[in-house]
Motif scaffolding. Structure first.
Motif, mmCIF file in Angstrom:
data_model
loop_
_atom_site.group_PDB
_atom_site.id
_atom_site.type_symbol
_atom_site.label_atom_id
_atom_site.label_comp_id
_atom_site.label_asym_id
_atom_site.label_seq_id
_atom_site.Cartn_x
_atom_site.Cartn_y
_atom_site.Cartn_z
ATOM 1 N N ARG A 260 -4.412 1.921 4.747
ATOM 2 C CA ARG A 260 -4.448 0.652 3.496
ATOM 3 C C ARG A 260 -3.717 -0.546 4.338
ATOM 4 N NH1 ARG A 260 -2.893 1.497 -2.620
ATOM 5 N NH2 ARG A 260 -2.480 -0.432 -3.184
ATOM 6 N N ALA A 261 -2.668 -0.363 4.883
ATOM 7 C CA ALA A 261 -1.980 -1.214 5.786
ATOM 8 C C ALA A 261 -2.336 -1.952 6.902
ATOM 9 C CB ALA A 261 -0.359 -0.672 6.115
ATOM 10 N N GLY A 262 -3.557 -1.179 7.289
ATOM 11 C CA GLY A 262 -4.403 -1.995 8.269
ATOM 12 C C GLY A 262 -4.141 -1.375 9.634
ATOM 13 N N ASN A 263 -3.318 -0.384 9.644
ATOM 14 C CA ASN A 263 -2.930 0.216 11.133
ATOM 15 C C ASN A 263 -3.843 1.484 11.347
ATOM 16 O OD1 ASN A 263 -0.668 -1.251 11.089
ATOM 17 N ND2 ASN A 263 0.312 0.143 9.812
ATOM 18 N N TYR A 264 -4.183 1.645 12.560
ATOM 19 C CA TYR A 264 -5.170 2.817 13.037
ATOM 20 C C TYR A 264 -4.026 4.144 13.123
ATOM 21 C CZ TYR A 264 -8.935 -0.038 13.308
ATOM 22 O OH TYR A 264 -10.344 -0.830 12.911
ATOM 23 N N VAL A 265 -4.283 5.116 12.409
ATOM 24 C CA VAL A 265 -3.208 6.276 12.411
ATOM 25 C C VAL A 265 -3.952 7.576 12.761
ATOM 26 C CG1 VAL A 265 -1.437 4.794 10.988
ATOM 27 C CG2 VAL A 265 -3.308 6.375 9.820
ATOM 28 N N LEU A 266 -3.266 8.270 13.591
ATOM 29 C CA LEU A 266 -3.895 9.800 13.489
ATOM 30 C C LEU A 266 -3.062 10.636 12.357
ATOM 31 C CD1 LEU A 266 -3.605 10.192 17.433
ATOM 32 C CD2 LEU A 266 -5.595 10.462 16.163
ATOM 33 N N PRO A 267 -3.750 11.669 11.914
ATOM 34 C CA PRO A 267 -3.211 12.527 11.032
ATOM 35 C C PRO A 267 -2.001 13.430 11.361
ATOM 36 C CG PRO A 267 -5.169 13.474 11.770
ATOM 37 C CD PRO A 267 -5.020 12.011 12.381
ATOM 38 N N THR A 268 -0.959 13.113 10.682
ATOM 39 C CA THR A 268 0.301 13.785 10.784
ATOM 40 C C THR A 268 1.033 14.174 9.724
ATOM 41 O OG1 THR A 268 1.798 11.786 10.593
ATOM 42 C CG2 THR A 268 0.868 12.245 12.859
ATOM 43 N N LEU A 269 1.721 15.316 9.308
ATOM 44 C CA LEU A 269 2.628 15.487 8.268
ATOM 45 C C LEU A 269 3.296 14.358 7.652
ATOM 46 C CD1 LEU A 269 4.046 19.254 9.231
ATOM 47 C CD2 LEU A 269 2.151 18.588 7.700
ATOM 48 N N ALA A 270 4.156 13.555 8.736
ATOM 49 C CA ALA A 270 4.450 12.415 8.020
ATOM 50 C C ALA A 270 3.517 11.604 7.359
ATOM 51 C CB ALA A 270 5.316 11.691 9.294
ATOM 52 N N GLY A 271 2.536 11.378 7.816
ATOM 53 C CA GLY A 271 1.508 10.318 7.282
ATOM 54 C C GLY A 271 0.951 11.151 5.741
ATOM 55 N N PHE A 272 0.898 12.434 5.712
ATOM 56 C CA PHE A 272 0.710 13.001 4.660
ATOM 57 C C PHE A 272 1.834 13.046 3.412
ATOM 58 C CE2 PHE A 272 -1.603 16.547 7.363
ATOM 59 C CZ PHE A 272 -2.658 15.411 7.704
ATOM 60 N N ALA A 273 2.967 13.332 3.922
ATOM 61 C CA ALA A 273 3.952 12.955 3.082
ATOM 62 C C ALA A 273 4.319 11.689 2.635
ATOM 63 C CB ALA A 273 5.394 13.561 3.989
ATOM 64 N N SER A 274 3.918 10.750 3.419
ATOM 65 C CA SER A 274 3.904 9.225 2.790
ATOM 66 C C SER A 274 3.116 9.085 1.614
ATOM 67 C CB SER A 274 3.711 8.378 4.009
ATOM 68 O OG SER A 274 3.431 7.128 3.503
ATOM 69 N N ALA A 275 2.091 9.448 1.910
ATOM 70 C CA ALA A 275 1.017 9.566 0.801
ATOM 71 C C ALA A 275 1.344 10.248 -0.538
ATOM 72 C CB ALA A 275 -0.484 10.042 1.037
ATOM 73 N N VAL A 276 2.174 11.375 -0.292
ATOM 74 C CA VAL A 276 2.819 12.240 -1.468
ATOM 75 C C VAL A 276 3.729 11.523 -2.128
ATOM 76 C CG1 VAL A 276 3.876 14.235 -1.835
ATOM 77 C CG2 VAL A 276 1.832 14.505 -0.614
ATOM 78 N N ALA A 277 4.585 10.865 -1.279
ATOM 79 C CA ALA A 277 5.665 9.933 -1.813
ATOM 80 C C ALA A 277 5.518 8.942 -2.664
ATOM 81 C CB ALA A 277 6.834 9.567 -0.692
ATOM 82 N N SER A 278 4.142 8.478 -2.352
ATOM 83 C CA SER A 278 3.996 7.090 -3.223
ATOM 84 C C SER A 278 3.070 7.439 -4.498
ATOM 85 C CB SER A 278 3.096 6.209 -2.455
ATOM 86 O OG SER A 278 1.995 6.762 -2.099
ATOM 87 N N ALA A 279 2.713 8.615 -4.447
ATOM 88 C CA ALA A 279 1.845 9.050 -5.884
ATOM 89 C C ALA A 279 2.684 9.075 -7.179
ATOM 90 C CB ALA A 279 1.437 10.546 -5.425
ATOM 91 N N ASP A 280 1.615 9.201 -8.264
ATOM 92 C CA ASP A 280 2.167 9.328 -9.540
ATOM 93 C C ASP A 280 2.031 10.428 -10.098
ATOM 94 O OD1 ASP A 280 2.797 9.047 -12.348
ATOM 95 O OD2 ASP A 280 1.299 7.618 -12.857
ATOM 96 N N TRP A 281 2.984 11.322 -10.083
ATOM 97 C CA TRP A 281 2.856 12.739 -10.458
ATOM 98 C C TRP A 281 3.113 13.008 -12.039
ATOM 99 C CZ3 TRP A 281 1.325 16.436 -7.132
ATOM 100 C CH2 TRP A 281 1.458 16.291 -5.778
ATOM 101 N N LYS A 282 3.286 11.978 -12.625
ATOM 102 C CA LYS A 282 3.121 12.192 -14.301
ATOM 103 C C LYS A 282 1.973 12.058 -14.675
ATOM 104 C CE LYS A 282 7.596 9.481 -14.900
ATOM 105 N NZ LYS A 282 7.633 9.160 -13.512
ATOM 106 N N ILE A 283 1.267 13.277 -14.618
ATOM 107 C CA ILE A 283 -0.179 13.338 -14.778
ATOM 108 C C ILE A 283 -0.625 14.368 -16.059
ATOM 109 C CG2 ILE A 283 -0.988 13.040 -12.739
ATOM 110 C CD1 ILE A 283 -0.882 15.965 -11.997
ATOM 111 N N GLY A 284 0.482 14.553 -17.145
ATOM 112 C CA GLY A 284 -0.004 15.119 -18.423
ATOM 113 C C GLY A 284 0.702 16.650 -18.448
ATOM 114 N N PRO A 285 0.389 16.952 -19.693
ATOM 115 C CA PRO A 285 0.855 18.303 -19.699
ATOM 116 C C PRO A 285 0.321 19.365 -19.104
ATOM 117 C CG PRO A 285 0.662 17.332 -21.815
ATOM 118 C CD PRO A 285 -0.015 16.616 -20.896
#
Length: 362
Positions: A260-285
């Motif tokens: 989404r930032a316009g960068n070509y990235v390879l899959p890494t744990l840091a790249g996965f963790a970055s997605a997790v950190a920006s997520a909305d975890w308030k998803i109901g009971p």
């Protein structure tokens, strides 16, 4: 192909354990949680989740004495089996709707996250540095979402298509047909992959949409992440999509995707963790809702990240087997971090772990 191999602890069927699974009195629950040696639990479903659940099973048997038999049969089949009561827990990368969970008395929660990655088998040739006489190691293939969608949609059929060459000025791409490999079974990995394609390509969304099975225009089908990985490894000029662990463990070439930032990235744990950190975890009971980890912001974020979900029958929660299931996931969520990371997954935030365990059916 050197497939992923994990040791499974053999188990009897749930029916065979019915007599041992008498309901426990509330005052006995604490002692059962502390003494579950000899309990064996069965699970089935997502091949995406298989490496981590099977990875957790060995230390859980060692530390708690609980045997675990997990079978990777695909997300759709995993949902069917837990509803039918033939396994003690199911696993799916496509979350079930709240209404269906209520109707079937299932408790659903995310467990770990990882990436769906794109793998290729390209006998590529780089350009030799001047005077070296030795071909340079070519950079990874670059793709963006719309081009990837058109490859799987049958619009782009050859590797030297101008749109692919424009993204890869450093690669020699020949006039070879693209062999696009997809899942043949009802697959949560397919659901995640096609959800991403629907997000980045209006044409894909209109023609195919997102689903565990879609109307592929051609290519080869395979069962399970391991099946897709095997075909791509064996077939030159092929492309496929698998969970990251299957690509990393088998040393398959992975595509660099435009995020989404316009960068070509390879899959890494840091790249996965970055997605997790920006997520909305308030998803109901009960954490029953889906968590959106696709195409999240961030310079290094991998664009196709997903949770995998566990499904636990509320009716068995007070049985000895039910306590074994809870102990297994309690260990994995709170103590399995080193195993989780080693296998290429990202664990849940601590507050989400606490909500899952607090909301467990009584």
């Amino acid at each position: 192909m050197a497939a992923l191999v994990f040791v499974l602890i053999q188990a009897g069927s749930p029916a065979g354990r019915a007599q041992a699974d008498t309901l426990l009195e509330p005052q006995a629950a604490q002692s059962v949680e502390q003494n579950l040696r000899g309990v064996t639990i069965t699970g089935a479903g997502s091949s995406f989740a298989a490496p981590v659940y099977q990875g957790w099973s060995l230390p859980v048997q060692r530390d708690l004495g609980i045997g675990v038999n997990y079978q990777a049969i695909g997300s759709s089949a995993g949902q069917d089996q837990v509803i039918a009561g033939t396994v003690d827990f199911g696993a799916s990368d496509k979350p079930m709707a709240t209404a269906q969970l209520q109707a079937t008395h299932l408790y659903q929660f995310p467990t770990v996250m990882s990436g769906v990655v794109v793998i290729v088998n390209l006998p590529r040739t780089g350009s030799a540095p001047a005077g070296s006489g030795t071909p340079a190691t070519p950079p990874p293939l670059r793709l963006d979402g719309p081009v990837l969608a058109d490859i799987y949609g049958g619009v782009i059929t050859r590797w030297n298509d101008p749109r692919i060459r424009r993204l890869n000025p450093g690669l020699v791409l020949p006039d070879e047909l693209i062999a696009a490999v997809h899942r043949a079974d009802g697959s949560g990995t397919t659901y995640v992959f096609t959800s991403y394609l629907s997000l980045v390509s209006p044409q894909w969304r209109q023609r195919f949409g997102a689903g565990t099975l879609v109307g592929w225009t051609g290519g080869d089908g395979a069962r399970g992440n391991d099946g897709v990985a095997a075909i791509v490894r064996q077939v030159p000029w092929s492309i496929g999509y698998v969970e990251y662990a299957y690509a990393a463990q088998n040393r398959l070439d992975m595509v660099a995707l435009k995020n989404r930032a316009g960068n070509y990235v390879l899959p890494t744990l840091a790249g996965f963790a970055s997605a997790v950190a920006s997520a909305d975890w308030k998803i109901g009971p009960g954490l029953n809702g889906a968590v959106d980890l696709l195409d999240r912001p961030g310079a290094v974020t991998w664009p196709i990240v997903t949770p995998t979900y566990a499904l636990v029958p509320a009716r068995q929660s007070a049985t000895r087997t039910g306590h074994g299931v809870r102990a297994f996931f309690n260990w994995g969520l709170t103590q399995g971090g080193a195993v989780t990371e080693r296998l290429g997954y990202v664990g849940l935030p601590a507050d989400v772990q606490a909500r899952i365990l607090a909301g467990w059916p009584r």
